[in-house]
Structures are given as C-alpha cells and as structure tokens.
Design a protein around this motif. Structure first.
Motif, mmCIF file in Angstrom:
data_model
loop_
_atom_site.group_PDB
_atom_site.id
_atom_site.type_symbol
_atom_site.label_atom_id
_atom_site.label_comp_id
_atom_site.label_asym_id
_atom_site.label_seq_id
_atom_site.Cartn_x
_atom_site.Cartn_y
_atom_site.Cartn_z
ATOM 1 N N LEU A 151 2.907 -0.586 6.415
ATOM 2 C CA LEU A 151 2.319 0.667 5.935
ATOM 3 C C LEU A 151 2.133 0.656 4.426
ATOM 4 C CD1 LEU A 151 1.277 3.327 6.908
ATOM 5 C CD2 LEU A 151 3.605 4.200 6.885
ATOM 6 N N THR A 152 3.117 0.177 3.708
ATOM 7 C CA THR A 152 3.016 0.103 2.251
ATOM 8 C C THR A 152 1.827 -0.763 1.845
ATOM 9 O OG1 THR A 152 5.392 0.384 2.046
ATOM 10 C CG2 THR A 152 4.242 -0.565 0.159
ATOM 11 N N MET A 153 1.705 -1.926 2.481
ATOM 12 C CA MET A 153 0.602 -2.836 2.154
ATOM 13 C C MET A 153 -0.747 -2.246 2.549
ATOM 14 S SD MET A 153 2.067 -6.614 3.046
ATOM 15 C CE MET A 153 3.426 -6.289 4.146
ATOM 16 N N LEU A 154 -0.815 -1.685 3.743
ATOM 17 C CA LEU A 154 -2.098 -1.185 4.250
ATOM 18 C C LEU A 154 -2.615 0.000 3.451
ATOM 19 C CD1 LEU A 154 -1.359 -1.542 8.060
ATOM 20 C CD2 LEU A 154 -2.931 -2.941 6.688
ATOM 21 N N ARG A 155 -1.717 0.883 3.034
ATOM 22 C CA ARG A 155 -2.172 2.008 2.204
ATOM 23 C C ARG A 155 -2.716 1.512 0.872
ATOM 24 N NH1 ARG A 155 2.790 6.089 3.606
ATOM 25 N NH2 ARG A 155 1.855 7.031 5.460
ATOM 26 N N GLY A 156 -2.030 0.557 0.278
ATOM 27 C CA GLY A 156 -2.493 0.009 -1.000
ATOM 28 C C GLY A 156 -3.825 -0.704 -0.877
ATOM 29 N N VAL A 157 -3.969 -1.488 0.165
ATOM 30 C CA VAL A 157 -5.212 -2.236 0.334
ATOM 31 C C VAL A 157 -6.361 -1.304 0.694
ATOM 32 C CG1 VAL A 157 -5.073 -2.913 2.777
ATOM 33 C CG2 VAL A 157 -6.062 -4.464 1.135
ATOM 34 N N GLY A 158 -6.070 -0.234 1.432
ATOM 35 C CA GLY A 158 -7.126 0.740 1.733
ATOM 36 C C GLY A 158 -7.684 1.355 0.465
ATOM 37 N N ALA A 159 -6.793 1.683 -0.461
ATOM 38 C CA ALA A 159 -7.236 2.247 -1.743
ATOM 39 C C ALA A 159 -8.067 1.238 -2.524
ATOM 40 C CB ALA A 159 -6.030 2.691 -2.565
ATOM 41 N N ARG A 160 -7.664 -0.039 -2.488
ATOM 42 C CA ARG A 160 -8.439 -1.061 -3.212
ATOM 43 C C ARG A 160 -9.801 -1.281 -2.585
ATOM 44 N NH1 ARG A 160 -4.628 -5.843 -3.454
ATOM 45 N NH2 ARG A 160 -3.220 -4.506 -2.330
ATOM 46 N N PHE A 161 -9.866 -1.298 -1.252
ATOM 47 C CA PHE A 161 -11.170 -1.454 -0.594
ATOM 48 C C PHE A 161 -12.079 -0.283 -0.926
ATOM 49 C CE2 PHE A 161 -9.177 -4.278 2.885
ATOM 50 C CZ PHE A 161 -9.586 -5.430 2.251
ATOM 51 N N ALA A 162 -11.522 0.917 -1.007
ATOM 52 C CA ALA A 162 -12.315 2.090 -1.377
ATOM 53 C C ALA A 162 -12.839 1.944 -2.802
ATOM 54 C CB ALA A 162 -11.484 3.365 -1.236
ATOM 55 N N GLU A 163 -11.984 1.512 -3.724
ATOM 56 C CA GLU A 163 -12.403 1.304 -5.119
ATOM 57 C C GLU A 163 -13.495 0.261 -5.227
ATOM 58 O OE1 GLU A 163 -9.078 0.144 -7.508
ATOM 59 O OE2 GLU A 163 -7.979 1.997 -7.121
ATOM 60 N N LEU A 164 -13.363 -0.812 -4.438
ATOM 61 C CA LEU A 164 -14.329 -1.904 -4.499
ATOM 62 C C LEU A 164 -15.613 -1.588 -3.721
ATOM 63 C CD1 LEU A 164 -11.805 -4.864 -4.031
ATOM 64 C CD2 LEU A 164 -13.032 -4.275 -6.135
ATOM 65 N N GLY B 238 -10.620 -11.107 -2.636
ATOM 66 C CA GLY B 238 -9.777 -12.077 -1.937
ATOM 67 C C GLY B 238 -8.339 -11.609 -1.847
ATOM 68 N N VAL B 239 -7.816 -11.093 -2.947
ATOM 69 C CA VAL B 239 -6.430 -10.584 -2.962
ATOM 70 C C VAL B 239 -6.292 -9.433 -1.968
ATOM 71 C CG1 VAL B 239 -4.691 -9.384 -4.351
ATOM 72 C CG2 VAL B 239 -5.910 -11.350 -5.310
ATOM 73 N N ALA B 240 -7.218 -8.496 -1.989
ATOM 74 C CA ALA B 240 -7.153 -7.346 -1.083
ATOM 75 C C ALA B 240 -7.250 -7.793 0.375
ATOM 76 C CB ALA B 240 -8.259 -6.342 -1.418
ATOM 77 N N SER B 241 -8.113 -8.751 0.655
ATOM 78 C CA SER B 241 -8.255 -9.245 2.030
ATOM 79 C C SER B 241 -6.967 -9.895 2.514
ATOM 80 C CB SER B 241 -9.412 -10.243 2.125
ATOM 81 O OG SER B 241 -10.628 -9.585 1.858
ATOM 82 N N ILE B 242 -6.329 -10.649 1.636
ATOM 83 C CA ILE B 242 -5.059 -11.281 2.008
ATOM 84 C C ILE B 242 -3.981 -10.226 2.195
ATOM 85 C CG2 ILE B 242 -3.214 -12.808 1.199
ATOM 86 C CD1 ILE B 242 -5.716 -14.268 2.275
ATOM 87 N N ASP B 243 -3.935 -9.238 1.320
ATOM 88 C CA ASP B 243 -2.947 -8.171 1.482
ATOM 89 C C ASP B 243 -3.142 -7.440 2.810
ATOM 90 O OD1 ASP B 243 -1.734 -8.821 -0.892
ATOM 91 O OD2 ASP B 243 -2.585 -7.147 -2.023
ATOM 92 N N PHE B 244 -4.391 -7.265 3.205
ATOM 93 C CA PHE B 244 -4.674 -6.663 4.506
ATOM 94 C C PHE B 244 -4.092 -7.531 5.623
ATOM 95 C CE2 PHE B 244 -7.606 -6.313 8.193
ATOM 96 C CZ PHE B 244 -7.279 -5.033 8.586
#
Length: 180
Positions: free
Chosen positions: A111-124, A89-95
């Motif tokens: 860009l800062t947010m999208l790079r971070g959320v991309g890494a989290r989606f990859a981890e998840l 949920g947090v990652a989806s909202i950050d996206f």
C-alpha cells in the motif's frame, strides 16, 4: 541483428522482443531474450537497456512466483533507472515492487508503495499506469481491511474511466464494485 555487431542496439531489440513474448504469455521465450539482453549490457553497455532487461527478468520471475528472485531483479533495475534519472522507469519498478509485496501477502507494505507510485504516475501524466496503480491500491486497501480508504480511492474512478480503454474501464468497475 548479427550477434557481434552493435550490442546496445541488439539489447534494445531483444528487450522489445522480450516484452512482446511476455505479453503473449510466452514467458520462457521472454526469459531467454531478456537474459541475452542483460548479458550484452552487463559489461559496460547501455544502462537503460540493462535496466529494462533486469525489469523483464523481474517480471518473468514474478510470473513464475519466484518472488525473492523477482524482487532482486526489480531492485537492480530500479537502481539503474535511478542512476539514469529515468523517473518513469523508477515508478514502473516501484509499481512492480508493490505488486510483488501483494504476492508475498504483505498488503500494508504494498500500500505504501502503490500510493506513492500512483501519485508519481499522475504527476508524469501516465494515464494507463495510473489506472493500474489505483486498481492495485484498492486491492491493497481491501486486503488491509481499510474499507473507507478503498471507497475513497475508488471514488475517483469515474473520472479515470473517461480516459480509459474498455479493458481498463472493466478493471476500474470491478475494483469499485469490490470497494462498495
């Protein structure tokens, strides 16, 4: 479901209905049911259902280009997802907040947010969300004129495409072509 019975279950059903309406382009109908779901949970109801209702209201506001309101709803939803320890949920909202920043003409912040959320989606392991985040990242990199970064990000698209559906492959191809 009867209006007075099982408010948390009713809120979950309304959130599902809101999501369906939203995907069908029935934004006004989605707004009505997301509002109902939020009202059912605002006084101590299920935190997850309230977060999803707020996220839905953020998506509706974003679709209507009410960007300040969208950011407010997304922020509320993020707080609740964080309290519930819902990393998806947090990652989806950050996206969504990253997309909101792009809509506001703030690609560097996005860009800062999208790079971070991309890494989290990859981890998840959320492949669909990862693809969307990577495509949005290329858009933000191009908007900031960081062409080398856009090329580097899109270099991995061939591997992502092997696990994508036809629509996603098309989005990856378009983003890669833009980077090239």
């Amino acid at each position: 479901l009867p209006a007075g019975d099982a408010p948390d279950l009713r809120a979950r059903a309304l959130n599902s209905l809101g999501a369906a309406y939203f995907r069908l382009g029935r934004v006004d109908d989605a707004a009505v049911v997301y509002t109902q779901a939020a009202q059912l949970t605002d006084n101590g109801g299920d935190v997850q259902s309230r977060a999803k209702a707020y996220a839905g209201l953020g998506a509706v506001a974003s679709q209507r280009l009410e960007l300040d309101l969208a950011a407010t709803w997304f922020g509320r939803a993020r707080t609740l997802f964080d309290l519930a320890n819902d990393m998806n949920g947090v990652a989806s909202i950050d996206f969504n907040l990253g997309l909101n920043a792009m809509q506001r003409g703030q690609p560097a912040a996005a860009l800062t947010m999208l790079r971070g959320v991309g890494a989290r989606f990859a981890e998840l392991g959320f492949q669909d969300a990862l693809i969307a985040a990577k495509v949005a990242t290329v858009d933000a990199e191009l908007a900031t004129l960081d062409l080398a970064a856009a090329l580097a990000t899109s270099d991995g698209f061939a591997a992502l495409a092997t696990q994508a559906n036809a629509r996603q492959r098309g989005e990856l191809d378009i983003a890669r072509a833009a980077a090239l």
